[in-house]
Every structure is written in C-alpha cells, then in structure tokens.
Design an enzyme around this catalytic site. Structure first.
Site: not given
Ligand code: HSE
Length: 310
Positions: A132, A185
């Site tokens: 990630e 993201t």
């Molecule tokens: N918590 C992360 C965000 C999840 O909202 O950026 C990304 O899928």
C-alpha cells in the site's frame, strides 16, 4: 488449486473507511475479487505475468504492490526464494474497492502457504501494508487487514500495529456502485485537510463507537445512524459526479447507510438482505443515469474468510 510448487487463490475486494473510520475500519467482500496464481521458481527473484484484459501494470516491477509486499515478507524471513505471480484481476485499479490491497494480500498469503505457513495471517498484514505504501505513499491497513482476515476489521493502532476483528450480523449485505472514472488514492489523500475541528472529531468518535457497537449487537438502526462521515466525505464526494443524488437514492431504497468506499469513486451501501441490496443497486444505478456516467454494480455478503484457495 494447490500443489507443493504452485497455488491459485481468490483475493477479495474490500471497503475501507466504512464512512466514519478513515484509515482504521474496513470489511471484505465475496464479490468481486482477483484471481492470483503464485508459483515457486528455481532461481531467486520475483517475476510477474499479467493475464488481465485492459489493465496495464506498472512497468517498474518494484511499484507492483504484490511484489513489494512479497519482498518485505521474504526479507523478514531472510529468504531468497524466487516466485512467479500470475494475475487475473477483476478489481479495477483506482476503483476504491481495494485493488492494490487484493494483490498485496494475495502475494503474501500465497507465498506463506507455499512455504508451510511460517507466519500467521494476522502477522502478514504488516508486509501487505508495504505494498500500500508503494501504491499511495502511506502504509494504511484498512484494506489489507480485511483482505487477509475477512470480515470487519478495526485498526486500533498503527504503532504498535493492533488489529481487531469485529463480529457483525451474518445477514449484512453490501451494494457497491463503481462509476467508471478513476480516482487514485494518492490524489484523493492529497486533497484532505491535515487538521480537523474538535466538533467534527467528537461527531466522528461517536460514530466509530456507535458503528462498532451496532455491528457487535446486530443493531441495524444503530449501524445506520453511525454510517456518517463528518470529515472526509464532504471533501472527497466532490470527485464523484452525482454523489448526493446517488446517496439519497440508496437511502430512499432502504439502505442502512451509504458513503464513499475507500478513496472512491465507488460508493457502498449496507443493507439487511440480498433482496434489499439488489433494490438499492437498481436505485443507485437509476440515479447515476442522469449524470451519464457508466457504472458497474456488485451485490455481496461480507466475506468472512479473506483469501481462499481455488
Ligand atoms: N483509508 C484509505 C483512504 C483507503 O481513504 O485513503 C484507500 O482505499
């Protein structure tokens, strides 16, 4: 399918944040999910084969979340075992339902199985988080933890990592609508404010506690009241054309609550049965037609297992 040298697995899509729990709450879905085959190689190094139509992988293999996660896992074990990973991805990158985390979770889960499970599923989360980090700059766990463990997961703390599985009502269904636009993201994080007001924090704390209590008690009204986001939704919803109308349509069709899935553009709605979830999908799709954006819907139970051998 598994033999001593190769394993094929299903790796689930996930909904992160779950409205009020930015970076700390997520759950896994039975549908959609990726199919990933991992095979042991005779020589060291990780190679990647892409069998996915219409999806181009990063040319630099070190930006591939599955590779980065697997490298972190192998370096922890002090192993130079080589692997080949073959992807058939069903979860589109930039969809908001955990495409990068499905790959990251799959590679470490599969390699761990092939090596005789030296590490528990809970402890694999830390390696998948490195994938990630490569994808969006931040090692958030709210997709990879449910992708590996299934069900609803709370990341109580990042340092030290403390991951808690939350019981939830068996009948809970999820509707996902994925408008066919891509939101990275990394970009969706850049637009967030770094500070929040005490008033908004108080609302959010109340809702996180309410949602966890509602899930554990099987109290649907409480789950519904708690699916509110005072902090992230007002900013990110601007990236999703028709967001307010589609959300209203979901609620009118009987959804317990509806919000952005992860960093979007997908939206999720929770409900109590497959029938309701399908009605909600139809209502959300109808609302989207006014905005002339193609969209795909999924209706799924909450996945209670994480990756599985297929
Ligand atoms: N918590 C992360 C965000 C999840 O909202 O950026 C990304 O899928």
């Amino acid at each position: 399918m598994k033999d001593s040298n190769s394993i094929k697995i299903f790796s689930p899509a996930t909904v992160a944040n779950v409205a009020c729990g930015f970076d700390i709450l997520g759950f896994a879905l039975d549908n959609p999910g990726d199919e990933i085959q991992v095979s042991i190689k005779d020589s060291p190094g990780i190679s990647v084969l892409n069998q996915t139509k219409d999806t181009v992988f990063p040319a630099d293999v070190n930006k591939n979340t599955a590779v980065v996660s697997l490298q972190a896992y192998l370096s922890h074990l002090g192993s130079d075992q080589g692997f080949e990973i073959t992807f058939t991805k069903k979860i589109k990158p930039g969809s908001g339902i955990g495409s990068s985390s499905a790959s990251a979770a799959a590679s470490v889960f599969a390699a761990n199985e092939l090596l005789g499970n030296p590490i528990s599923k809970e402890n694999l989360v830390q390696f998948a988080m490195q994938g990630e980090k490569a994808a969006c700059g931040v090692a958030h766990a709210d997709n990879v933890a449910p992708a590996l463990l299934g069900g609803f997961v709370l990341v109580r703390s990042y340092d030290p990592l403390d991951i808690i599985s939350i019981p939830y009502p068996e009948e809970l269904y999820c509707t996902i609508i994925h408008p066919q636009i891509e939101v990275k993201t990394e970009d969706a994080r850049k637009i967030l404010r770094q500070g929040i007001s005490l008033k908004d924090a108080v609302k959010q704390w109340g809702n996180v506690g309410g949602l966890i209590a509602g899930l554990m008690k099987g109290d649907y009204a409480l789950i519904g009241r708690s699916l509110e986001d005072a902090i992230i939704e007002p900013i990110r919803s601007i990236l999703i054309p028709g967001y307010d109308a589609v959300k209203e349509a979901a609620l009118e069709a009987g959804a317990l609550g509806c919000c952005i899935s992860g960093s979007g553009p997908s939206m999720f709605a929770l409900s109590r049965s497959a029938e309701e979830a399908n009605q909600i999908a139809a209502a959300m799709k109808k609302a989207f037609t006014h905005y002339e954006i193609d969209n795909i819907d999924y209706v799924s139970k909450v996945n209670n297992q994480g990756p599985k051998v297929i």
